[in-house]
Design a protein around this motif. Structure first.
Motif, PDB file in Angstrom:
ATOM      1  N   UNK A  16       0.891  -1.375   0.040  1.00 30.10           N
ATOM      2  CA  UNK A  16      -0.051  -0.002   0.080  1.00 30.10           C
ATOM      3  C   UNK A  16       0.838   1.227  -0.030  1.00 30.10           C
ATOM      4  N   UNK A  17       1.988   1.183   0.689  1.00 34.73           N
ATOM      5  CA  UNK A  17       3.060   2.179   0.849  1.00 34.73           C
ATOM      6  C   UNK A  17       3.590   2.605  -0.519  1.00 34.73           C
ATOM      7  N   UNK A  18       3.952   1.537  -1.207  1.00 34.55           N
ATOM      8  CA  UNK A  18       4.710   1.532  -2.253  1.00 34.55           C
ATOM      9  C   UNK A  18       3.830   1.899  -3.498  1.00 34.55           C
ATOM     10  N   UNK A  19       2.823   1.408  -3.483  1.00 33.30           N
ATOM     11  CA  UNK A  19       1.696   2.040  -4.524  1.00 33.30           C
ATOM     12  C   UNK A  19       1.262   3.445  -4.354  1.00 33.30           C
ATOM     13  N   UNK A  83       9.675   0.793   4.178  1.00 34.74           N
ATOM     14  CA  UNK A  83       9.948  -0.391   3.125  1.00 34.74           C
ATOM     15  C   UNK A  83       9.314   0.051   1.688  1.00 34.74           C
ATOM     16  N   UNK A  84       7.950   0.248   2.004  1.00 35.86           N
ATOM     17  CA  UNK A  84       7.161   0.458   0.715  1.00 35.86           C
ATOM     18  C   UNK A  84       7.757   1.782  -0.168  1.00 35.86           C
ATOM     19  N   UNK A  91       7.138  -3.171 -11.564  1.00 34.39           N
ATOM     20  CA  UNK A  91       6.858  -4.423 -11.703  1.00 34.39           C
ATOM     21  C   UNK A  91       7.646  -5.464 -10.593  1.00 34.39           C
ATOM     22  N   UNK A  92       8.931  -5.170 -10.514  1.00 33.65           N
ATOM     23  CA  UNK A  92       9.631  -5.770  -9.567  1.00 33.65           C
ATOM     24  C   UNK A  92       9.683  -5.345  -8.297  1.00 33.65           C
ATOM     25  N   UNK A  93       9.580  -3.966  -7.891  1.00 30.68           N
ATOM     26  CA  UNK A  93       9.770  -3.016  -6.633  1.00 30.68           C
ATOM     27  C   UNK A  93       8.651  -3.286  -5.949  1.00 30.68           C
ATOM     28  N   UNK A  94       7.424  -3.586  -6.367  1.00 29.73           N
ATOM     29  CA  UNK A  94       6.016  -3.736  -5.645  1.00 29.73           C
ATOM     30  C   UNK A  94       6.279  -5.140  -5.121  1.00 29.73           C
ATOM     31  N   UNK A  95       6.523  -6.165  -5.757  1.00 26.94           N
ATOM     32  CA  UNK A  95       6.590  -7.513  -4.993  1.00 26.94           C
ATOM     33  C   UNK A  95       7.509  -7.760  -4.188  1.00 26.94           C
TER      34      UNK A  95
END
Length: 430
Positions: A16-19, A83-84, A91-95
């Protein structure tokens, strides 16, 4: 189940933070919005997130988690914010954020269990003494509505609120001791702190709702930021997932949303913890609603009502479903809540005063609790150390937030005392 829940919470929160969908740190939401709208680079956002949250994880979340052996939600969600936002949004950062977030959650739980076992091997086991850190919090928490009233309205009204709350508390004590209240022959025991708290909150709400917006001065927040509200609603499924997971973890007594309910839970008082969490949630509704509507970035715990659901649910599955439902309702009601806050600015403003009052109360209560715990670990030296630690921290410009001085100081005294016992310089207190 406990490990699965914590791993999933860590993974989902980091995603959620990453996006850029939700962050736990209230101060980060406007900054994330700046990045989303192109006025801040991802690199600057990541560094800002680290600077704002890392100190709180180390100086606030972890000490409370260790003192009660229950995860304070700040420990995990402030970490997943970092972390996020440190991992790339691609496409690789979110996973990757999901994997690291899940591993971080697992590490917290494993580390907590291992840390508790480690105390048995120390020359001086000070884990039990650390329980004294939260003792004053439970008793003094009932005073925060009176302080909030004094800060927002007047000292006179605050004093009246405090006196009435204190009288209600003593009335509850008398009723419990006299056994006057009975239902079908069974004596009913009232929670005296809870009764005083409810009384104070009633006074606060009555005073707040008397302040209405002047004609023509109100701004329809929901209309002005309709695109932001739409963005939050579009992501409601994510909030429902993490809301259910956190409510379930709370029901299992492995997580709490604030130091007050955490200490009550550590004493086995789940109902009292639920009442405290409900009072705290009331103060967070204006803040979370306003920042969410203005930025389009929500909180992974919503208005914090999911903790109340977790405390009062009869089992983990009801808590899971309840958490899903309550956070869905919150998101769907964002526009209505915004219009209500416009209509009653006193209620909107009370949110900040409630949080300020809680913080001030916790600063005092936890300093007293930390001093008591430190003195139980090392009589005499404990009081000396906490007093010096507090004053030097103030002189240094507060590198450690005041609220954490008591718990951090008590842990430091425990470590020092073990070194002294191992060296034969100090005897183990009887």
């Amino acid at each position: 189940m406990e490990m699965t829940l914590i791993i999933l919470i860590g993974a989902v929160a980091a995603v959620l933070a990453n996006m850029n969908i939700a962050v736990f740190n209230d101060g980060l939401r406007p900054i994330v919005s700046e990045h989303v709208e192109g006025r801040m680079t991802r690199r600057d956002l990541a560094f800002t997130a680290f600077a704002m949250s890392f100190g709180l994880v180390i100086g606030f979340g972890i000490p409370f988690t260790l003192s009660a052996s229950i995860i304070l939600v700040h420990s995990i969600l402030l970490g997943t914010d970092i972390i996020g936002l440190l991992t790339p949004k691609n496409k690789w950062g979110t996973p990757l954020a999901a994997v690291i977030g899940g591993a971080y959650g697992a590490g917290l739980l494993i580390g907590l269990e291992g840390f508790v076992k480690l105390f048995d091997y120390l020359p001086l086991n000070f884990l039990e003494a650390m329980g004294a850190v939260g003792t004053p919090v439970v008793v003094t928490f009932m005073a925060f509505p009176a302080l909030a009233v004094a800060m927002q309205f007047s000292v006179k009204k605050g004093v009246i609120t405090f006196i009435v709350s204190a009288l209600i508390r003593q009335l509850a004590v008398w009723l419990n001791e006299s056994g006057v209240l009975t239902i079908s022959g069974t004596t009913v025991t009232l929670n005296q702190e809870g009764m005083a708290l409810i009384t104070g909150m009633i006074f606060l709400l009555v005073f707040a709702m008397k302040e209405k917006a002047e004609e023509g001065s109100s701004i329809d927040l929901a209309a002005v930021f309709s695109d932001k509200v739409a963005k939050i609603r579009k992501n409601v499924v994510f909030f429902m997932i993490i809301g259910g997971l956190i409510a379930a973890a709370t029901n299992l007594w492995i997580m709490a949303g604030d130091p007050i309910s955490l200490n009550l839970l550590a004493e086995g008082k789940a109902t009292d913890a639920g009442i405290a969490a409900a009072a705290r949630a009331l103060g967070f509704i204006p803040l979370v609603a306003s920042t969410a509507i203005a930025t389009g970035v929500y909180s992974p715990v919503g208005f914090t009502l999911i903790f109340v659901v977790g405390f009062f649910s009869p089992n983990v599955w009801v808590a899971l479903i309840g958490g899903v439902i309550i956070i869905f309702i919150e998101v769907m009601l964002l526009s209505s809540i915004a219009r209500f806050l416009d209509k009653y600015p006193g209620v909107r403003n009370s949110g900040e005063n409630i949080r300020s009052a809680m913080t001030k109360l916790l600063e005092v209560a936890l300093l007293i609790g930390g001093a008591n715990a430190a003195n139980a670990i090392a009589p005499g030296f404990g009081f000396f150390f906490i007093a010096g630690f507090y004053l030097l921290n103030e002189a240094a410009g507060r590198p450690i937030v005041r609220i954490a001085v008591g718990p951090v100081g008590a842990i430091a005294v425990g470590i020092i005392a073990n070194i002294l016992v191992a060296l034969g310089i100090m005897n183990i207190p009887q």
